[in-house]
Scaffold this motif. Structure first.
Motif, PDB file in Angstrom:
ATOM      1  N   TYR A  30     -38.125  74.158 -10.656  1.00 12.46           N
ATOM      2  CA  TYR A  30     -36.861  74.549 -10.022  1.00 12.46           C
ATOM      3  C   TYR A  30     -36.056  73.325  -9.589  1.00 12.46           C
ATOM      4  CZ  TYR A  30     -33.970  77.217  -6.670  1.00 12.46           C
ATOM      5  OH  TYR A  30     -32.948  77.802  -5.977  1.00 12.46           O
ATOM      6  N   THR A  31     -36.678  72.430  -8.838  1.00 11.38           N
ATOM      7  CA  THR A  31     -35.991  71.278  -8.262  1.00 11.38           C
ATOM      8  C   THR A  31     -35.388  70.377  -9.325  1.00 11.38           C
ATOM      9  OG1 THR A  31     -37.547  71.292  -6.412  1.00 11.38           O
ATOM     10  CG2 THR A  31     -36.248  69.310  -6.719  1.00 11.38           C
ATOM     11  N   PHE A  32     -36.200  69.944 -10.264  1.00 13.11           N
ATOM     12  CA  PHE A  32     -35.729  68.976 -11.250  1.00 13.11           C
ATOM     13  C   PHE A  32     -34.764  69.598 -12.256  1.00 13.11           C
ATOM     14  CE2 PHE A  32     -39.769  67.158  -9.709  1.00 13.11           C
ATOM     15  CZ  PHE A  32     -39.275  65.961  -9.227  1.00 13.11           C
ATOM     16  N   SER A  33     -34.962  70.867 -12.597  1.00 15.36           N
ATOM     17  CA  SER A  33     -34.023  71.543 -13.500  1.00 15.36           C
ATOM     18  C   SER A  33     -32.648  71.627 -12.857  1.00 15.36           C
ATOM     19  CB  SER A  33     -34.516  72.956 -13.832  1.00 15.36           C
ATOM     20  OG  SER A  33     -35.750  72.923 -14.485  1.00 15.36           O
ATOM     21  N   PHE A  34     -32.623  72.070 -11.611  1.00 17.98           N
ATOM     22  CA  PHE A  34     -31.363  72.247 -10.904  1.00 17.98           C
ATOM     23  C   PHE A  34     -30.614  70.920 -10.758  1.00 17.98           C
ATOM     24  CE2 PHE A  34     -29.890  71.483  -6.494  1.00 17.98           C
ATOM     25  CZ  PHE A  34     -28.618  72.026  -6.625  1.00 17.98           C
ATOM     26  N   LEU A  35     -31.322  69.862 -10.339  1.00 12.26           N
ATOM     27  CA  LEU A  35     -30.678  68.565 -10.151  1.00 12.26           C
ATOM     28  C   LEU A  35     -30.173  67.992 -11.476  1.00 12.26           C
ATOM     29  CD1 LEU A  35     -33.069  66.928  -7.522  1.00 12.26           C
ATOM     30  CD2 LEU A  35     -30.741  67.767  -7.138  1.00 12.26           C
ATOM     31  N   ALA A  36     -30.946  68.185 -12.537  1.00 14.43           N
ATOM     32  CA  ALA A  36     -30.520  67.688 -13.852  1.00 14.43           C
ATOM     33  C   ALA A  36     -29.257  68.412 -14.322  1.00 14.43           C
ATOM     34  CB  ALA A  36     -31.646  67.871 -14.870  1.00 14.43           C
ATOM     35  N   VAL A  37     -29.194  69.719 -14.076  1.00 19.68           N
ATOM     36  CA  VAL A  37     -28.010  70.489 -14.461  1.00 19.68           C
ATOM     37  C   VAL A  37     -26.781  70.006 -13.694  1.00 19.68           C
ATOM     38  CG1 VAL A  37     -26.938  72.780 -14.365  1.00 19.68           C
ATOM     39  CG2 VAL A  37     -29.262  72.545 -15.202  1.00 19.68           C
ATOM     40  N   MET A  38     -26.928  69.776 -12.394  1.00 17.65           N
ATOM     41  CA  MET A  38     -25.811  69.277 -11.587  1.00 17.65           C
ATOM     42  C   MET A  38     -25.340  67.920 -12.111  1.00 17.65           C
ATOM     43  SD  MET A  38     -24.973  71.338  -8.979  1.00 17.65           S
ATOM     44  CE  MET A  38     -24.455  70.469  -7.497  1.00 17.65           C
ATOM     45  N   GLY A  39     -26.290  67.040 -12.421  1.00 18.82           N
ATOM     46  CA  GLY A  39     -25.940  65.724 -12.938  1.00 18.82           C
ATOM     47  C   GLY A  39     -25.213  65.806 -14.268  1.00 18.82           C
ATOM     48  N   LEU A  40     -25.701  66.679 -15.173  1.00 16.17           N
ATOM     49  CA  LEU A  40     -25.071  66.839 -16.478  1.00 16.17           C
ATOM     50  C   LEU A  40     -23.672  67.430 -16.359  1.00 16.17           C
ATOM     51  CD1 LEU A  40     -28.075  68.066 -18.659  1.00 16.17           C
ATOM     52  CD2 LEU A  40     -26.842  65.908 -18.889  1.00 16.17           C
ATOM     53  N   PHE A  41     -23.485  68.292 -15.363  1.00 14.46           N
ATOM     54  CA  PHE A  41     -22.153  68.856 -15.163  1.00 14.46           C
ATOM     55  C   PHE A  41     -21.172  67.757 -14.755  1.00 14.46           C
ATOM     56  CE2 PHE A  41     -18.746  71.566 -14.013  1.00 14.46           C
ATOM     57  CZ  PHE A  41     -19.020  72.810 -14.558  1.00 14.46           C
ATOM     58  N   GLY A  42     -21.626  66.847 -13.890  1.00 16.69           N
ATOM     59  CA  GLY A  42     -20.796  65.714 -13.501  1.00 16.69           C
ATOM     60  C   GLY A  42     -20.458  64.827 -14.694  1.00 16.69           C
ATOM     61  N   ILE A  43     -21.456  64.592 -15.543  1.00 20.20           N
ATOM     62  CA  ILE A  43     -21.231  63.801 -16.760  1.00 20.20           C
ATOM     63  C   ILE A  43     -20.229  64.514 -17.674  1.00 20.20           C
ATOM     64  CG2 ILE A  43     -22.322  62.956 -18.882  1.00 20.20           C
ATOM     65  CD1 ILE A  43     -24.858  62.477 -17.166  1.00 20.20           C
ATOM     66  N   GLY A  44     -20.365  65.838 -17.752  1.00 17.19           N
ATOM     67  CA  GLY A  44     -19.421  66.626 -18.543  1.00 17.19           C
ATOM     68  C   GLY A  44     -18.001  66.493 -18.027  1.00 17.19           C
ATOM     69  N   ASN A  45     -17.854  66.404 -16.709  1.00 16.14           N
ATOM     70  CA  ASN A  45     -16.529  66.214 -16.121  1.00 16.14           C
ATOM     71  C   ASN A  45     -15.924  64.873 -16.556  1.00 16.14           C
ATOM     72  OD1 ASN A  45     -14.744  65.039 -13.815  1.00 16.14           O
ATOM     73  ND2 ASN A  45     -14.737  67.239 -13.423  1.00 16.14           N
ATOM     74  N   LEU A  46     -16.745  63.825 -16.543  1.00 13.34           N
ATOM     75  CA  LEU A  46     -16.267  62.505 -16.973  1.00 13.34           C
ATOM     76  C   LEU A  46     -15.873  62.515 -18.448  1.00 13.34           C
ATOM     77  CD1 LEU A  46     -18.885  60.241 -15.154  1.00 13.34           C
ATOM     78  CD2 LEU A  46     -16.489  60.567 -14.523  1.00 13.34           C
ATOM     79  N   VAL A  66     -18.285  59.958 -10.053  1.00 10.49           N
ATOM     80  CA  VAL A  66     -19.361  58.960 -10.181  1.00 10.49           C
ATOM     81  C   VAL A  66     -20.240  58.966  -8.937  1.00 10.49           C
ATOM     82  CG1 VAL A  66     -19.857  56.496 -10.353  1.00 10.49           C
ATOM     83  CG2 VAL A  66     -18.058  57.502 -11.767  1.00 10.49           C
ATOM     84  N   ALA A  67     -19.616  59.048  -7.744  1.00 13.27           N
ATOM     85  CA  ALA A  67     -20.375  59.083  -6.488  1.00 13.27           C
ATOM     86  C   ALA A  67     -21.271  60.308  -6.422  1.00 13.27           C
ATOM     87  CB  ALA A  67     -19.415  59.064  -5.297  1.00 13.27           C
ATOM     88  N   ALA A  68     -20.741  61.467  -6.839  1.00 11.85           N
ATOM     89  CA  ALA A  68     -21.519  62.709  -6.799  1.00 11.85           C
ATOM     90  C   ALA A  68     -22.711  62.654  -7.750  1.00 11.85           C
ATOM     91  CB  ALA A  68     -20.620  63.894  -7.149  1.00 11.85           C
ATOM     92  N   VAL A  69     -22.475  62.163  -8.971  1.00 16.61           N
ATOM     93  CA  VAL A  69     -23.565  62.057  -9.954  1.00 16.61           C
ATOM     94  C   VAL A  69     -24.622  61.054  -9.467  1.00 16.61           C
ATOM     95  CG1 VAL A  69     -24.154  61.356 -12.304  1.00 16.61           C
ATOM     96  CG2 VAL A  69     -22.115  62.735 -11.900  1.00 16.61           C
ATOM     97  N   THR A  70     -24.166  59.981  -8.850  1.00 22.43           N
ATOM     98  CA  THR A  70     -25.093  58.980  -8.311  1.00 22.43           C
ATOM     99  C   THR A  70     -25.969  59.581  -7.227  1.00 22.43           C
ATOM    100  OG1 THR A  70     -23.529  57.201  -8.779  1.00 22.43           O
ATOM    101  CG2 THR A  70     -25.268  56.733  -7.183  1.00 22.43           C
ATOM    102  N   MET A  71     -25.375  60.398  -6.354  1.00 24.88           N
ATOM    103  CA  MET A  71     -26.139  61.036  -5.274  1.00 24.88           C
ATOM    104  C   MET A  71     -27.169  62.018  -5.835  1.00 24.88           C
ATOM    105  SD  MET A  71     -25.131  59.564  -2.586  1.00 24.88           S
ATOM    106  CE  MET A  71     -25.606  60.531  -1.156  1.00 24.88           C
ATOM    107  N   VAL A  72     -26.799  62.706  -6.897  1.00 25.70           N
ATOM    108  CA  VAL A  72     -27.758  63.617  -7.543  1.00 25.70           C
ATOM    109  C   VAL A  72     -28.907  62.818  -8.151  1.00 25.70           C
ATOM    110  CG1 VAL A  72     -28.073  65.188  -9.504  1.00 25.70           C
ATOM    111  CG2 VAL A  72     -26.119  65.483  -7.989  1.00 25.70           C
TER     112      VAL A  72
END
Length: 581
Positions: free
Chosen positions: A351-367, A388-394
């Motif tokens: 659960y934890t790592f899947s969710f965080l990876a999805v959030m990070g990929l969404f940020g990358i998708g935004n860029l 960039v700050a949000a993806v870094t925090m994730v």
């Protein structure tokens, strides 16, 4: 075949469906954060609220520009490759799977504290079956149940905060002063805040859910769901953690970790409040199960339309529900429940790592959206530095969770690899079938009859896969752009035929240079038959609808370049046409 229509979700209904998931974190995230950050837990939770605020804009920009189901999968499909998008989709499905099983199991643990005689595994299965039935009945019926659960949960949390505030008025802040002056157990304030922040990021799991069923929401509802979810967790999570530090000695948190809010309710209001909180926990955790089923239904349907999953899953019932997707997801959840024995720690790792990876990929998708789709209209924009700050925090939270429990990370990898293997087979099935045909022909003599029969079947299957036609609408682009289109189709789709369509105004002469360029490309890509078609008219939803119906080609197999600000239509109005340039 007549298209099945169903009522769109309003703000309350959409917020309730995804809000039950994210707000259920209030039941456990405070205890989890206090275990690592101690008296500074509420500060870690405030940091999480800031990260979530940044993601409000990130999600708002992406889904506003491309308002289609699929979340991170959708944005990456329209800005990168199908393989990259499939990674995001696989991670999202794993997250939903773990959410459903954890929420159902945890809810039954709370129920067990009220009714000690129940069998947790059996009741967990009953919960999963119940919500499978609800989602099959239709999203409207599911939303009604979600709204009831959501209202009860928010009212219960408000009651707990009021009772705790009244308790502090009458008993003072002695416990807070004692807790605040205790030595930090995690090796210093900075490390405590880091570990607390990493653990507290679970408090926003579910934020991505709304993006996975955006097509079922009324116009303008999606950004409101983001605002509402942010407001709920930004207030309740830090507030409840602060109240716990003010009222409960830190030494007692560990022994009441599984039902800390019920213990807080008993301390501040009495047994009746603890009882209400336990009942609420059962309801809202079941609501999180519903969120998983609704979210995964929208996502897997989109993946099936894009031929990442078999067409078998596209079948709908009279209420518009993709019941085969829902039942398959139920089977997956049940298998995981029995394989893991309902072990919460094991599931939490997925659960934890899947969710965080999805959030990070969404940020990358935004860029990628900013870089590759600059001219695409969008209702709001997130600043690049904020993304960039949000993806870094994730990423920091991801590393922090590895540090907290490396065994959970290995569990996550054990689930991820087989899932990616299956998706990889689907994406490369045409190549694998041809490879099998070639291998069988190598053993032709000793196994002649079996080889002939097998090859006929495999060739027929491969022909069926590659017979799907695709369409690219061109504005008369130069050969370099069209070459990139061919490369995209060759690398991402299994097809032998591409229609390139140029829609021109009446009276405008044919584009002879475009015709010559396409002849060159047709020779350069011998495996793909290029058919050039010129039509008179104005490019828009009507032409797309007409050609999709006439040629029997689904709209998600039709591609365009990224439209500019002057384009008369929003991407959502084109019915799922994909942006590839």
């Amino acid at each position: 075949m007549k298209k099945v229509l169903h009522k769109k979700l309003n703000e309350l209904q959409a917020t309730a469906i995804c809000g039950n998931d994210i707000s259920s974190s209030c039941l456990y995230v405070s205890a989890l954060t206090i275990m690592y950050a101690g008296q500074y837990a509420w500060i870690s939770l405030l940091f999480v609220a800031v990260v979530l605020f940044l993601f409000r804009k990130i999600y708002g920009e992406v889904v506003g520009a491309i308002p289609l189901n699929g979340g991170a999968y959708n944005v990456l499909l329209n800005t990168s490759t199908k393989k990259m998008a499939s990674l995001a989709a696989t991670l999202t499905v794993l997250s939903y799977m773990a959410t459903a099983v954890i929420s159902a199991s945890e809810g039954m643990h709370y129920l067990h504290s009220i009714i000690p005689g129940i069998n947790i595994t059996v009741t967990t299965v009953i919960v999963l079956l119940t919500f499978t039935g609800l989602v099959i009945l239709g999203i409207g019926e599911s939303a009604f149940v979600a709204v009831i659960i959501f209202i009860i949960h928010i009212a219960t949390l408000c009651l707990l905060v009021i009772a705790s505030g009244w308790f502090l008025i009458n008993h003072g802040l002695q416990t807070f002063h004692i807790n605040w002056n205790l030595p930090v157990s995690s090796g210093g304030i900075v490390n405590a805040l880091f570990l607390g922040f990493s653990a507290a990021m679970l408090g926003i799991s579910g934020f991505e859910s709304s993006a996975n069923f955006v097509e079922e929401q009324e116009n303008g509802v999606f950004p409101k769901t983001l605002r509402n979810m942010w407001a709920i967790v930004s207030f309740f999570n830090p507030m409840i953690a602060f109240l716990l530090i003010c009222i409960i000695p830190l030494a007692e948190v560990g022994e009441h970790q599984q039902s800390l809010l019920a213990f807080l309710g008993k301390t501040t209001g009495g047994t009746w409040l603890a009882y209400i909180i336990s009942i609420d926990a059962v309801l809202v955790l079941c609501g999180a199960v519903l969120t998983s089923f609704v979210g995964v239904s929208g996502l897997l349907n989109r993946m099936t339309l894009d031929r990442i999953l078999p067409n078998y899953f596209l079948k709908q019932n009279k209420r518009g529900a993709h019941y085969r997707i829902i039942i398959s997801f139920l089977i997956l959840c049940l298998s995981v429940l029995f394989v893991t024995g309902g072990n919460i720690v094991t599931l939490a790792g997925v659960y934890t790592f899947s969710f965080l990876a999805v959030m990070g990929l969404f940020g990358i998708g935004n860029l990628l959206l900013k870089y590759k789709r600059k001219k695409l209209p969008r209702p709001e924009k997130a600043r690049g530095i904020a993304v960039v700050a949000a993806v870094t925090m994730v990423a920091v939270a991801f590393v922090g969770n590895i540090k907290l429990n490396v065994d959970s990370f290995y569990t996550f990898i054990n689930y991820l690899v087989p899932s990616l293997l299956f998706v990889g087979i689907m994406l490369n099935r045409s190549f694998l079938i041809q490879l099998t045909i070639d291998a069988l022909e190598y053993f032709y003599k000793p196994m002649r009859k079996m080889v002939i029969f097998s090859n006929r079947y495999l060739m027929k299957l491969n022909l069926k896969i590659n017979s799907q036609e695709f369409v690219f609408f061109t504005k008369g682009d130069d050969v370099a752009i069209l070459n990139k289109v061919m490369q995209y189709v060759q690398n991402n789709e299994s097809t032998k035929k591409l229609k390139i369509v140029n829609v021109k105004l009446k009276g405008v002469p044919s584009n002879e240079s475009l015709i010559m360029d396409l002849k060159v490309l047709d020779r350069a890509y011998p495996d793909i038959d290029i058919e050039f078609i010129e039509l008179e008219g104005v490019f828009g939803p009507e032409i797309i609808d007409e050609l999709s119906e006439k040629w029997k080609i689904p709209k998600n197999f039709m591609f365009i370049g990224s439209p500019g600000d002057r384009f008369s239509y929003r991407v959502a109005e084109l019915g799922g046409v994909r942006l590839i340039m």
